[in-house]
Write an enzyme that holds these catalytic residues in place. Sequence first.
Site, PDB file in Angstrom:
ATOM      1  N   HIS A 148      23.299 123.642  83.274  1.00 18.92           N
ATOM      2  CA  HIS A 148      21.929 123.138  83.279  1.00 18.92           C
ATOM      3  C   HIS A 148      21.028 124.051  82.454  1.00 18.92           C
ATOM      4  CE1 HIS A 148      23.433 120.865  86.777  1.00 18.92           C
ATOM      5  NE2 HIS A 148      22.449 120.024  86.534  1.00 18.92           N
ATOM      6  N   LYS A 152      16.538 126.089  85.787  1.00 17.82           N
ATOM      7  CA  LYS A 152      17.134 125.679  87.065  1.00 17.82           C
ATOM      8  C   LYS A 152      17.628 126.920  87.798  1.00 17.82           C
ATOM      9  CE  LYS A 152      20.374 122.399  89.138  1.00 17.82           C
ATOM     10  NZ  LYS A 152      19.322 121.778  89.964  1.00 17.82           N
TER      11      LYS A 152
END
Length: 241
Positions: A148, A152
Site C-alpha cells: 500500500h 497507510k
Amino acid sequence: MTSPLRLLIHGASGRMGQALLRLAAERDDLSVAAAVARKSPAQRVVEGVPQFAASELNGVPEFDVAIDFSLPEGFDPVLALCVQRGCALVSGTTGLSSAQNQAIDAASAGIAVVWAANYSLGVAVLTELVRRAAAALPAWDCDLIEAHHTRKLDAPSGTALHLGQAVAIGRGSEPHYASLRAGDIVGEHLVQFASAGERLELIHRATNRDIFARGALEAALKLARQAPGRYRLAELMFPNL
C-alpha cells in the site's frame, strides 16, 4: 424496495463517503435520501442531498439501505437506526469490537446486513478462490504479501487479514504475512501457495479507490432484495461462485 433505491450515507465527510455521494449521483437506480457526518453541516442541502450531523441521526428522512463507512464509535447508532426502521445496512467500518460484531449478528435476525473490510468485487472473488485453494493444498507453504501507499499505517492491512482468515478456514492455519509501504500504491494483495517444484499465485491489484465505493453501491442494491440475515460480500454478489 423503492425505485430508485434510497440511500443513507453515514460517514459522508470521509473519503469513501465523498466517493459514494459522487458515484450515486451518476446513477438513475440510486438516490441519496441523506448524508450524515460527525460535525454539524455548513449547509443543510448540498446538491440536492439533505445534510445531517451524527447527533441528528434519528431525524433523517426515510431510506431503504444505509451505507456506513464511519468510525467504531459511530457504528452503534446507525445499526440501531436500521433495526428500528427495518432497513438494510451495508458497512465497511473497520476496528469494530467483538461486542459490535455480536450486535450485527443479533440485528441480522430482523434486517439484512453485510459487513466487509474491502468492497472491491475482485477481492470478494479472490477471497473465495483463496479459501478453496487453501482447502485443496493444506500441506503447501502459504504466504500473503500486501503493498500500500506510504500513508497507510496499519500492517498487515485489513484486507490481508481478511484473506488470511479465508486461508485459515480452508486449511486450519493462517499464512505468513509481509507488508510493503511505498509511493502511492492503492492496494495489492498476493496470496502464494508453494510446494517443491511449483507455485500458485492469486493476485489482486487496485488502481483506483472508486472500486470500493462502486462495490458498496452494488452491494446495497443486492442487499435491498434480501431477507434478514448476515451476508458475506461474495455470497451476496456472486451466489453461484
